[in-house]
Write a protein that holds these residues in place. Structure first.
Motif, PDB file in Angstrom:
ATOM      1  N   ALA A 181      17.043  26.310  31.365  1.00  0.00           N
ATOM      2  CA  ALA A 181      18.250  25.593  30.964  1.00  0.00           C
ATOM      3  C   ALA A 181      19.378  25.831  31.959  1.00  0.00           C
ATOM      4  N   PRO A 182      20.177  24.813  32.261  1.00  0.00           N
ATOM      5  CA  PRO A 182      21.359  25.012  33.096  1.00  0.00           C
ATOM      6  C   PRO A 182      22.292  26.044  32.467  1.00  0.00           C
ATOM      7  N   GLY A 183      22.725  27.007  33.252  1.00  0.00           N
ATOM      8  CA  GLY A 183      23.676  27.998  32.755  1.00  0.00           C
ATOM      9  C   GLY A 183      23.159  28.837  31.599  1.00  0.00           C
ATOM     10  N   PHE A 184      21.838  28.931  31.456  1.00  0.00           N
ATOM     11  CA  PHE A 184      21.254  29.678  30.324  1.00  0.00           C
ATOM     12  C   PHE A 184      21.923  29.245  29.020  1.00  0.00           C
ATOM     13  N   SER A 185      22.056  27.914  28.873  1.00  0.00           N
ATOM     14  CA  SER A 185      22.854  27.358  27.775  1.00  0.00           C
ATOM     15  C   SER A 185      22.063  27.154  26.486  1.00  0.00           C
ATOM     16  N   LEU A 186      20.879  27.732  26.413  1.00  0.00           N
ATOM     17  CA  LEU A 186      20.142  27.720  25.164  1.00  0.00           C
ATOM     18  C   LEU A 186      20.617  28.904  24.328  1.00  0.00           C
ATOM     19  N   THR A 187      21.396  28.608  23.295  1.00  0.00           N
ATOM     20  CA  THR A 187      22.063  29.639  22.510  1.00  0.00           C
ATOM     21  C   THR A 187      21.495  29.706  21.094  1.00  0.00           C
ATOM     22  N   SER A 188      22.041  30.617  20.302  1.00  0.00           N
ATOM     23  CA  SER A 188      21.599  30.747  18.915  1.00  0.00           C
ATOM     24  C   SER A 188      21.921  29.487  18.108  1.00  0.00           C
ATOM     25  N   GLN A 189      22.841  28.642  18.600  1.00  0.00           N
ATOM     26  CA  GLN A 189      23.178  27.401  17.915  1.00  0.00           C
ATOM     27  C   GLN A 189      22.302  26.226  18.374  1.00  0.00           C
ATOM     28  N   SER A 190      21.475  26.446  19.368  1.00  0.00           N
ATOM     29  CA  SER A 190      20.646  25.345  19.873  1.00  0.00           C
ATOM     30  C   SER A 190      19.176  25.744  19.969  1.00  0.00           C
ATOM     31  N   LEU A 191      18.718  26.530  18.999  1.00  0.00           N
ATOM     32  CA  LEU A 191      17.329  26.978  19.006  1.00  0.00           C
ATOM     33  C   LEU A 191      16.352  25.815  18.802  1.00  0.00           C
ATOM     34  N   TRP A 192      16.855  24.692  18.300  1.00  0.00           N
ATOM     35  CA  TRP A 192      16.021  23.500  18.145  1.00  0.00           C
ATOM     36  C   TRP A 192      15.429  23.050  19.478  1.00  0.00           C
ATOM     37  N   ALA A 193      16.049  23.432  20.585  1.00  0.00           N
ATOM     38  CA  ALA A 193      15.576  22.987  21.897  1.00  0.00           C
ATOM     39  C   ALA A 193      14.199  23.551  22.234  1.00  0.00           C
ATOM     40  N   PHE A 194      13.891  24.755  21.760  1.00  0.00           N
ATOM     41  CA  PHE A 194      12.581  25.342  22.043  1.00  0.00           C
ATOM     42  C   PHE A 194      11.456  24.424  21.555  1.00  0.00           C
ATOM     43  N   GLU A 195      11.604  23.931  20.329  1.00  0.00           N
ATOM     44  CA  GLU A 195      10.569  23.075  19.751  1.00  0.00           C
ATOM     45  C   GLU A 195      10.425  21.784  20.547  1.00  0.00           C
ATOM     46  N   LEU A 196      11.542  21.215  20.963  1.00  0.00           N
ATOM     47  CA  LEU A 196      11.495  19.980  21.744  1.00  0.00           C
ATOM     48  C   LEU A 196      10.856  20.223  23.105  1.00  0.00           C
ATOM     49  N   LEU A 197      11.116  21.380  23.709  1.00  0.00           N
ATOM     50  CA  LEU A 197      10.477  21.701  24.985  1.00  0.00           C
ATOM     51  C   LEU A 197       8.959  21.715  24.833  1.00  0.00           C
ATOM     52  N   GLY A 198       8.485  22.348  23.759  1.00  0.00           N
ATOM     53  CA  GLY A 198       7.053  22.374  23.512  1.00  0.00           C
ATOM     54  C   GLY A 198       6.466  20.986  23.356  1.00  0.00           C
ATOM     55  N   GLU A 199       7.192  20.112  22.665  1.00  0.00           N
ATOM     56  CA  GLU A 199       6.724  18.745  22.469  1.00  0.00           C
ATOM     57  C   GLU A 199       6.660  17.976  23.780  1.00  0.00           C
ATOM     58  N   LEU A 200       7.479  18.381  24.755  1.00  0.00           N
ATOM     59  CA  LEU A 200       7.513  17.702  26.055  1.00  0.00           C
ATOM     60  C   LEU A 200       6.542  18.315  27.060  1.00  0.00           C
ATOM     61  N   GLY A 201       5.715  19.244  26.610  1.00  0.00           N
ATOM     62  CA  GLY A 201       4.696  19.810  27.481  1.00  0.00           C
ATOM     63  C   GLY A 201       5.060  21.104  28.163  1.00  0.00           C
ATOM     64  N   ILE A 202       6.218  21.646  27.837  1.00  0.00           N
ATOM     65  CA  ILE A 202       6.633  22.921  28.428  1.00  0.00           C
ATOM     66  C   ILE A 202       5.906  24.057  27.720  1.00  0.00           C
ATOM     67  N   THR A 203       5.297  24.943  28.488  1.00  0.00           N
ATOM     68  CA  THR A 203       4.600  26.101  27.917  1.00  0.00           C
ATOM     69  C   THR A 203       5.242  27.427  28.320  1.00  0.00           C
ATOM     70  N   THR A 204       6.064  27.405  29.388  1.00  0.00           N
ATOM     71  CA  THR A 204       6.733  28.619  29.858  1.00  0.00           C
ATOM     72  C   THR A 204       8.211  28.328  30.038  1.00  0.00           C
ATOM     73  N   ASP A 205       9.044  29.188  29.465  1.00  0.00           N
ATOM     74  CA  ASP A 205      10.491  28.947  29.480  1.00  0.00           C
ATOM     75  C   ASP A 205      11.229  30.154  30.049  1.00  0.00           C
ATOM     76  N   CYS A 206      12.259  29.873  30.842  1.00  0.00           N
ATOM     77  CA  CYS A 206      13.091  30.926  31.435  1.00  0.00           C
ATOM     78  C   CYS A 206      14.560  30.711  31.095  1.00  0.00           C
ATOM     79  N   SER A 207      14.842  30.245  29.886  1.00  0.00           N
ATOM     80  CA  SER A 207      16.204  29.906  29.478  1.00  0.00           C
ATOM     81  C   SER A 207      16.935  31.019  28.757  1.00  0.00           C
ATOM     82  N   VAL A 208      16.221  32.072  28.349  1.00  0.00           N
ATOM     83  CA  VAL A 208      16.838  33.124  27.537  1.00  0.00           C
ATOM     84  C   VAL A 208      17.630  34.079  28.424  1.00  0.00           C
TER      85      VAL A 208
END
Length: 285
Positions: free
Chosen positions: A121-148
């Motif tokens: 994520a730009p600016g590590f902007s995946l926060t406790s208020q946007s945890l919904w993004a993890f699920e959407l990433l998985g749906e888009l084929g992402i298996t490895t994330d470096c946003s935390v």
């Protein structure tokens, strides 16, 4: 000692976050671009040391400079997604995030002829208020994330919500992501991402080296502009933003050369292959 994970956020000098002095995406094409020159310098350095890295690229870069991405991929480097237009996640709705990320993933994949499975994520902007993004990433084929970013960050961060080292994240739909949080050092009340960006440029090398030795598989995050002393200076920045953007540019390329010579490096995929994920911590949302 295991080598640090070398990642490059592939963006240009005018992609600073939350900066009103920079025009929007519709005008980016009118600005002097330095991304090809700067990325090629980084590629040459990586080749000299025989290191493969992971490049997290904007969808805009894939659409505007497809030959650059093909060059990066042809040299054996891994390519992930860094959003479409460098938009902060917590400033988007889920649907806007889905649309922007899908377009970016499709552009990158179409450019390199490979599926895109890694994201930051730009600016590590995946926060406790946007945890919904993890699920959407998985749906888009992402298996490895470096946003935390397991601490406080100017544009995001998750505080102490997640472990500081690699872990598995299980989303509400049952999908799992392999998570690689940013490696941090505690300096007083500050959470310092010492192996990336401005921190790498302006912290003394000896201090960075000490932290690297204490953190096997440390996560780095560089930008091509971090090594470009001649980049245009953005007018109207606060003193702090100006310091973060430009401090330590002189000599940063030589500093990275020394860093890679001393510690080596590995791509995200190489690091992931060495981890026993069955024994890694599991976090359920």
């Amino acid at each position: 000692m295991r080598s640090p994970i070398i990642t490059i956020d592939l963006e240009d000098w005018f992609h600073l976050l939350e900066c009103d002095a920079i025009p929007g995406p519709e005008a980016w094409g009118t600005l002097e671009s330095r991304i090809e020159r700067n990325t090629n310098r980084v590629l040459a350095l990586l080749a000299n040391h025989g290191i493969r890295a992971t490049f997290f690229t904007l969808g805009w870069v894939a659409e505007t400079y497809p030959s650059l991405l093909k060059t990066v991929a042809s040299q054996g480097h891994e390519i992930g997604c860094h959003s479409g237009l460098h938009t902060l996640i917590h400033q988007q709705t889920p649907e806007a995030f889905r649309m922007e990320t899908r377009r970016a993933v499709d552009a990158i994949s179409g450019c390199i002829g490979l599926p895109v499975t890694a994201y930051r994520a730009p600016g590590f902007s995946l926060t406790s208020q946007s945890l919904w993004a993890f699920e959407l990433l998985g749906e888009l084929g992402i298996t490895t994330d470096c946003s935390v970013f397991p601490g406080r960050h100017a544009h995001g961060g998750t505080g102490g919500l997640f472990p500081p080292g690699p872990f598995k994240l299980e989303c509400r739909n049952g999908m799992q992501l392999r998570e690689f949080p940013m490696t941090l050092a505690q300096v007083g009340p500050l959470d310092i991402a010492f192996a990336g960006g401005g921190y790498f440029r302006f912290f003394p090398y000896a201090m960075i080296a000490r932290w690297i030795r204490a953190n096997p598989d440390a996560m780095t995050y560089f930008h091509p502009r971090d090594f470009d002393e001649g980049q245009p200076r953005i007018q109207g920045l606060s003193a702090l933003r100006k310091f973060k953007a430009y401090a330590g540019l002189k000599g940063a390329h030589q500093k990275l050369d020394r860093f890679l010579h001393e510690f080596g490096g590995q791509s995200l995929g190489e690091a992931s292959a060495r981890i026993d994920w069955d024994q890694s911590p599991l976090v359920r949302l």
